[in-house]
Design an enzyme around this catalytic site. Structure first.
Site: not given
Ligand code: LLP
Length: 477
Positions: A287, A330-331, A369, A400, A429
């Site tokens: 997050g 984290p992603g 996004r 388009c 993403y």
């Molecule tokens: N763990 C779980 C269970 C999650 O659902 C997510 C993200 C993460 C970890 C990783 O979160 P991060 O560190 O990336 O914030 N497509 C959207 C973001 C969707 C996130 C979904 N879950 C965007 O492009 O902003």
């Protein structure tokens, strides 16, 4: 040059370069817009990982995702080292591969000691094929199919159970396996390693679609069901419940919600112990936000990790509980800033007194996004880095669809067809949410390091686009 929209003042291209030397580990990449290795070379071109971006576009085509290995490795290390520094127990950082799942990215994360969070059979397959050890893979998802659960069980990864339906299905699968284990495969059954995902009811201020921790969420068990849940799970000899998981949202800048979460999770751990469940792992999710525009001000990786560790340590001491193995996943903050997307400028259109559209050779198919979340990005002209910003243009994609706008009111030097625009912070993403809308082939991606560029995702071809098509005999002309 000054712009009033959105996010305030935009900087000139050179001002987006990371301020200190890239060897300065105090830079938290999620607080930068460009990758750590970004420089301007003697041709006034943007260089990443020692590679001239214009040369990369010539060699690999456009649009092109360019992933800076140094930045990705740095974020991985900063997460890992922050936990090692601030947490007295064991820890494991997982990469949330939904941000960008492909073999090379998973392999780099794993080589830095990270595990991988997967949310589908496809992401699990990718992680396994990248050589990630199943003990370090955690499988999430609110509606895993039976096939996915069987695949996950056979692979030996940990399953993060999301709901009662899944829990019952898994018990059934495990009991079948145990029965087999009693027969011809005697002794081969081991209880399935699971964690339980709970919805903590913690609000954080981020886009509505990407909030997951509030009670009205499709994810996770309701904490009001904890007694029933722990009581049920403690009686299942075929399951080995090792931990608890929660994730409260994405692109979060506040630190308090994750500290509140950490405290709540320790309480849950105490409650699990009352039911004889020995919970040894807590996963606080991902997050942490990143900087997409100048006014974004996320905490650094270290600033995010430190208070979480402190809260868990203090709460465990107060409750007299042993320190759990602490996980996070984290992603975005791991990979977003490591990657940029390079596009080639094509047509433009002046709508008098309203705006000028500048079209690039990609758009909502490679970066959905902006159209999905109204996300704001910054862009620079990579082949004229020191040119002054004199124009305000709207960067349009080639789809388009009128809404296919990548950036509104971008401040740029005067451009011409053939110029290369680099959109920053596209590692998370973007590729993972890319589509073939309008039958555009998905772009290629390269990883760059030390002046070398290696393809990590091939550009799709027209043949790829029709590979899954079937033309029934009776429809053939
Ligand atoms: N763990 C779980 C269970 C999650 O659902 C997510 C993200 C993460 C970890 C990783 O979160 P991060 O560190 O990336 O914030 N497509 C959207 C973001 C969707 C996130 C979904 N879950 C965007 O492009 O902003």
């Amino acid at each position: 040059m000054v712009s009033t929209h959105p996010g305030g003042v935009q900087l000139s291209a050179q001002q987006y370069l990371p301020q200190a030397s890239s060897k300065n580990i105090n830079i938290s990449p999620n607080q930068e817009l460009l990758p750590l290795s970004a420089k301007v070379n003697s041709h006034d071109h943007l260089e990443i990982g020692g590679c001239d971006v214009i040369t990369l576009v010539r060699q690999f085509g456009s649009p092109l995702y360019i992933l800076d290995e140094e930045t990705l490795r740095t974020t991985c290390r900063q997460y890992r080292e922050s936990f090692q520094h601030y947490y007295k127990g064991q820890s494991q950082v997982l990469y949330a591969s939904k941000a960008w799942s492909c073999l090379a990215v998973c392999a780099i994360a794993a080589s830095e000691g990270l595990g991988i969070d997967v949310v589908s059979g496809g992401e699990l397959y990718t992680a396994l094929n990248a050589g990630v050890s199943p003990e370090k893979i955690y499988f999430h998802g609110n509606n895993k199919s039976r096939e996915e659960l069987v695949f996950a069980t056979e692979s030996g990864c940990t399953i993060v159970v999301d709901n009662w339906y899944e829990l019952h299905t898994l018990v059934e699968i495990a009991e079948n396996l145990e029965r087999l284990g009693d027969g011809e495969m005697k002794g081969s059954f081991h209880p399935i390693r699971i964690m339980l995902r709970l919805t903590p009811g913690i609000e954080c201020h981020t886009h509505e679609y990407i909030r997951t921790g509030h009670l009205d969420s499709k994810f996770g068990f309701d904490p009001n069901d904890l007694d029933e849940l722990f009581s049920f799970v403690s009686k299942q000899s075929v399951l080995n419940c090792v931990g608890l998981h929660a994730h409260i949202g994405s692109q979060v800048f506040e630190r308090q919600p994750h500290q509140d979460l950490a405290a709540v999770m320790v309480q849950w751990m105490g409650k699990a112990a009352d039911y004889g469940l020995t919970v040894t792992e807590l996963n606080v999710g991902g997050g942490l936000g990143i900087k997409y525009i100048e006014s974004d001000d996320p905490p650094s990786i270290e600033e995010w990790v430190k208070p979480i560790c402190e809260v868990i340590q203090t709460a465990c001491a107060a409750e007299n509980l042993p320190l759990p193995k602490l996980l996070c996943e984290p992603g975005r903050s791991l990979i977003a800033t490591a990657c940029v997307t390079a596009y080639t400028v094509g047509s433009s259109k002046v709508v008098p007194d309203i705006r000028t559209y500048l079209a690039v050779d990609g758009g909502m198919s490679d970066n959905p996004r902006p159209i999905t979340y109204q996300s704001v990005y910054r862009t620079i002209v990579a082949n004229r880095m020191s040119a002054p910003l004199t124009e305000t243009v709207t960067i349009a994609g080639k789809h388009c669809e009128s809404g296919d706008i990548l950036i509104e009111n971008a401040q740029l030097p005067k451009t011409q067809p053939g110029d290369v625009l680099v959109v920053m912070a596209t590692g998370a993403y973007n590729y993972s949410m890319a589509s073939n809308y309008n039958r555009l082939p998905r772009p290629a991606a390269v990883v760059v390091a030390n002046g070398e560029a290696n393809l990590i995702l091939q550009r799709e071809t027209y043949q790829d686009l029709i590979r899954q098509d079937c033309l029934p005999e009776r429809l053939k002309n």
